[in-house]
Motif scaffolding. Structure first.
Motif, short mmCIF file in Angstrom:
data_model
loop_
_atom_site.label_atom_id
_atom_site.label_comp_id
_atom_site.label_asym_id
_atom_site.label_seq_id
_atom_site.Cartn_x
_atom_site.Cartn_y
_atom_site.Cartn_z
N GLU A 177 33.09 3.69 -28.23
CA GLU A 177 34.14 3.39 -27.26
C GLU A 177 35.51 3.81 -27.79
O GLU A 177 36.15 4.71 -27.25
CB GLU A 177 34.12 1.90 -26.89
N THR A 178 35.92 3.20 -28.90
CA THR A 178 37.26 3.49 -29.41
C THR A 178 37.36 4.92 -29.91
O THR A 178 38.23 5.69 -29.47
CB THR A 178 37.61 2.51 -30.53
N VAL A 180 35.20 7.53 -29.65
CA VAL A 180 34.81 8.53 -28.66
C VAL A 180 35.91 8.72 -27.62
O VAL A 180 36.23 9.85 -27.22
CB VAL A 180 33.47 8.14 -28.01
N THR A 181 36.49 7.62 -27.19
CA THR A 181 37.59 7.72 -26.22
C THR A 181 38.77 8.49 -26.79
O THR A 181 39.38 9.34 -26.11
CB THR A 181 38.05 6.31 -25.81
N ASP A 182 39.08 8.25 -28.06
CA ASP A 182 40.19 8.94 -28.69
C ASP A 182 39.91 10.44 -28.79
O ASP A 182 40.80 11.27 -28.53
CB ASP A 182 40.43 8.35 -30.08
N THR A 184 37.93 12.17 -26.84
CA THR A 184 37.97 12.72 -25.47
C THR A 184 39.40 12.97 -25.03
O THR A 184 39.71 14.01 -24.43
CB THR A 184 37.26 11.77 -24.51
N GLU A 185 40.27 12.00 -25.30
CA GLU A 185 41.67 12.16 -24.90
C GLU A 185 42.34 13.31 -25.64
O GLU A 185 43.24 13.97 -25.10
CB GLU A 185 42.44 10.87 -25.17
N GLN A 192 28.64 14.47 -26.75
CA GLN A 192 28.92 13.29 -25.93
C GLN A 192 27.65 12.55 -25.51
O GLN A 192 27.67 11.33 -25.38
CB GLN A 192 29.70 13.72 -24.68
#
Length: 323
Positions: A177-178, A180-182, A184-185, A192
């Motif tokens: 979450e943390t 992977v989200t970073d 992606t951004e 993925q």
């Protein structure tokens, strides 16, 4: 020897016709000594002829037999010569046959060996035919994964650097979450949909070996095994059931593993030897307070010296083996 049968019969007839005159040698001796000698000679010649008549066929037979013997001996000598030639030829043929048999045996052995190799090659080709599809897919996955390698390595490095102290759920949330989200951004490419820490750091074969040596098969334990073997820092295992200790002992049993406690009076001597020779070393039953003498080792305060590496423990410098 020159007397003929006719002469013999004539003499016999004369003697027979004069039988009445008692023509004997004794009687002839009373009449005439010359007649006696002549009669004796005639009777001897007749007796000789009678004997010679019976002996001559035997002589002829002997001559014929001697001639036949000579002919037979000549033929025998010729046959013996032919037999010797045949024996010599037979011996050569036997030698050639033995060589041919040996060559045949060698060829049969080679043929059987080649047949086995051909069968194995056929099985291998058949098996590899099925692997071609998988290899092609793996090659495509590797090519596609090459672009995603940067993000995957960042996730792996983050896991090794920060996740060791956390529970399985917290590791999962923080990673997927943390982090992977970073990524992606920031538009950093990564896997993925199929990213797995286990695939990045190890393989199924290695994991199975760990399980066989006592490491539990759950995801959290596998991650702990990765942290223990792949982390750049020394691991601290909270292990109330001693599963990790059992796994470590079984894994490094053949590598001169040393297991000590901080209460052992000779632990420093064994630790120094392990550092010098690159052997594995484990402290068990460690509490919250750790001997300050271990700080340089835990912090890897290694210095380059004389083309090698060394570490200072207290007032003593010890050669450092990267293993």
């Amino acid at each position: 020897d020159d007397m003929t049968e006719k002469m013999y019969k004539t003499c016999k007839k004369i003697l027979k016709d004069n039988k009445k005159h008692d023509m004997t040698i004794e009687n002839m001796a009373t009449k005439s000594q010359a007649g006696k000698g002549l009669l004796t000679w005639v009777l001897a010649i007749l007796s000789y002829y009678e004997v010679a008549k019976n002996v001559e066929p035997l002589r002829e037979k002997v001559k014929a037999m001697e001639k036949a013997q000579a002919t037979t001996e000549s033929e025998l000598a010729e046959l013996q010569r032919v037999l010797e030639d045949l024996n010599k030829e037979l011996s050569e043929l036997n030698d050639g046959y033995k060589k041919a048999q040996v060559e045949l045996s060698d060829l049969q052995f080679e043929a059987a060996k080649m047949e086995k190799r051909l069968t194995a090659a056929s099985k291998l080709i058949t098996g590899l035919t099925g692997e071609k599809v998988r290899w092609s897919q793996d090659m495509q996955d590797l090519k596609a994964g090459r672009d995603r390698l940067v993000g995957d390595c960042l996730l792996g490095a983050s896991f090794l650097s920060y996740m060791g102290a956390f529970t399985a759920d917290y590791r999962r949330n923080l990673t997927f979450e943390t982090f992977v989200t970073d990524l992606t951004e920031r538009n950093v490419p990564f896997s993925q949909h199929n990213f797995k820490l286990e695939s990045l750091f190890t393989s199924d074969t290695v994991v199975q070996g760990w399980n066989a040596k006592g490491l539990p098969a759950d995801e959290h334990s596998i991650q702990n095994g990765i942290l223990t073997t792949s982390g750049s820092r020394f691991g601290l295992c909270i292990d109330p059931q001693q599963q990790a200790l059992t796994w470590i002992k079984n894994t490094f049993a053949d590598e001169q593993l040393t297991v000590k406690t901080l209460n052992d009076s000779d632990f420093m001597k064994h630790l120094e030897l392990a550092i010098q020779f690159g052997n594995p070393f484990v402290f068990e039953n460690v509490f919250e307070d750790i001997d300050p003498m271990l700080d340089p080792i835990l912090e890897r305060n290694v210095v380059a010296e004389n083309g090698g590496k060394a570490i200072k423990i207290g007032d003593k410098k010890i050669d450092w083996d990267d293993n």
